[in-house]
Design a protein around this motif. Structure first.
Motif, PDB file in Angstrom:
ATOM      1  N   UNK A   1       0.843  -1.194   0.000  1.00  0.00           N
ATOM      2  CA  UNK A   1       0.000   0.000   0.000  1.00  0.00           C
ATOM      3  C   UNK A   1       0.877   1.242   0.000  1.00  0.00           C
ATOM      4  N   UNK A   2       0.703   2.130   0.988  1.00  0.00           N
ATOM      5  CA  UNK A   2       1.458   3.384   1.016  1.00  0.00           C
ATOM      6  C   UNK A   2       2.625   3.341   1.983  1.00  0.00           C
TER       7      UNK A   2
ATOM      8  N   UNK B   1     -11.674  -0.934  -3.978  1.00  0.00           N
ATOM      9  CA  UNK B   1     -10.938  -1.624  -2.920  1.00  0.00           C
ATOM     10  C   UNK B   1     -10.260  -0.610  -2.012  1.00  0.00           C
ATOM     11  N   UNK B   2      -9.811  -1.060  -0.860  1.00  0.00           N
ATOM     12  CA  UNK B   2      -9.220  -0.188   0.148  1.00  0.00           C
ATOM     13  C   UNK B   2      -7.729  -0.438   0.309  1.00  0.00           C
ATOM     14  N   UNK B   3      -7.109   0.384   1.126  1.00  0.00           N
ATOM     15  CA  UNK B   3      -5.700   0.168   1.439  1.00  0.00           C
ATOM     16  C   UNK B   3      -5.516  -1.123   2.219  1.00  0.00           C
ATOM     17  N   UNK B   4      -6.495  -1.473   3.050  1.00  0.00           N
ATOM     18  CA  UNK B   4      -6.410  -2.713   3.820  1.00  0.00           C
ATOM     19  C   UNK B   4      -6.350  -3.917   2.889  1.00  0.00           C
ATOM     20  N   UNK B   5      -7.062  -3.853   1.769  1.00  0.00           N
ATOM     21  CA  UNK B   5      -7.000  -4.941   0.793  1.00  0.00           C
ATOM     22  C   UNK B   5      -5.566  -5.128   0.301  1.00  0.00           C
TER      23      UNK B   5
ATOM     24  N   UNK C   1      -4.700   3.771  -2.498  1.00  0.00           N
ATOM     25  CA  UNK C   1      -3.754   3.557  -1.417  1.00  0.00           C
ATOM     26  C   UNK C   1      -3.791   4.660  -0.381  1.00  0.00           C
ATOM     27  N   UNK C   2      -4.532   5.738  -0.661  1.00  0.00           N
ATOM     28  CA  UNK C   2      -4.645   6.802   0.316  1.00  0.00           C
ATOM     29  C   UNK C   2      -5.461   6.331   1.503  1.00  0.00           C
TER      30      UNK C   2
END
Length: 230
Positions: free
Chosen positions: A81-82, A168-172, A209-210
Motif C-alpha cells: 500500500x502506502x 478496494x481499500x488500502x487494507x486490501x 492507497x490513500x
C-alpha cells in the motif's frame, strides 16, 4: 540501573558496523515495524523512531532487509500500500496458519471472492454492474466486504440515478501484500482501466492507497439515492 543493563545487553553496533548487526537507529525502526498493526509510511516511521527524515528511514529499512537476508531470518520488510510492513517469509505460512488460524479469519466465501474480484479488477464499479456480471444480487456480499474493510464506497457514478461506486481499500492491498493495483495477478489482461470507462471518472492505480475515511458499511437501496456519499 535498568537502562545501563539494557544498553549493555543490546550492544548496538556503530552506523558503520557489519550489516548483520543493528545500529540503534536500525533497532528502533525494527521495533516500530514489529509492533505496528498496519503498514507505515517512511515519514511516519521517521517520526516514531525519531529519525532525521523519510529518506533515512528508507535507508535503514534497506539495511534491515540486508541483515535479514544475510542471516536467513524468518522476517523481511515489504512495501505494501502506502508504506512498509514487517512480515514473515512466505515459506513459513503453513506453520503460522496453524498457530494463529489466519486462514479461518481471512477466509471468504466463493460469492464474496467473486464480488471482490469484480471490484478490484473493474473499480470504480457500481453494484448494478457487479450484478450484471455475476447474474445474482450482490448487496449482501458487498456489505460483508465492507464490514471487513476490503471494499468501500467512493463517490457516485454520473449515470441515471447516480448509483454508488465501489472500490478496494488500502487494507486490501496490505492483506494481499500488494504495493498497488499494478501488482494484481494478470492485471494487464483482466483489469479494466479507468480510461476504458467512458461514463465513469478516472481513477489512478495509486489513488486507493490513500488512507480511507470512515464510511458506512450499509448498502443503500436502489431507490435511496438522496443519501450522501460515504
Amino acid at each position: 540501573m535498568i537502562h545501563p543493563v539494557q544498553a549493555e545487553a543490546l550492544q548496538f553496533a556503530s552506523d558503520h558496523a557489519v550489516e548483520t548487526k543493528r545500529s540503534l537507529k536500525m533497532a528502533k525502526v525494527e521495533a516500530v515495524l514489529f509492533v505496528a498493526d498496519s503498514a507505515l509510511s517512511t515519514r511516519k516511521i521517521s517520526q516514531l523512531a525519531t529519525l532525521a527524515n523519510a529518506a533515512e528511514a528508507k535507508e535503514l529499512i534497506d539495511k534491515l532487509n540486508a541483515a535479514f537476508a544475510s542471516t536467513n531470518s524468518a522476517f523481511h520488510i515489504k512495501r505494501v500500500a502506502t508504506g512498509y510492513q514487517l512480515m514473515t517469509q512466505p515459506q513459513y505460512a503453513f506453520w503460522l496458519n496453524k498457530l494463529h488460524q489466519r486462514q479461518a479469519a481471512l477466509k471468504l466465501s466463493t460469492p464474496a471472492l467473486e464480488t471482490l474480484a469484480m471490484v478490484v479488477y473493474r473499480q470504480p464499479i457500481t453494484r448494478a454492474d457487479i450484478e450484471s456480471i455475476r447474474g445474482v444480487q450482490s448487496a449482501e456480499m458487498l456489505k460483508q466486504l465492507m464490514d471487513r474493510g476490503l471494499v468501500r464506497i467512493n463517490g457516485k457514478d454520473d449515470s441515471l440515478g447516480r448509483p454508488y461506486l465501489y472500490e478496494s481499500t488500502r487494507k486490501f492491498l496490505e492483506i494481499f501484500g500488494l504495493k498497488n493495483l499494478d501488482e494484481l495477478p494478470m492485471g494487464e489482461k483482466l483489469r479494466v482501466w479507468p480510461q476504458q470507462k467512458s461514463q465513469q471518472p478516472e481513477l489512478s492505480p495509486d489513488s486507493i492507497a490513500e488512507p480511507e475515511s470512515e464510511v458506512s458499511t450499509e448498502i443503500p437501496s436502489e431507490t435511496d439515492q438522496d443519501l450522501p456519499a460515504a
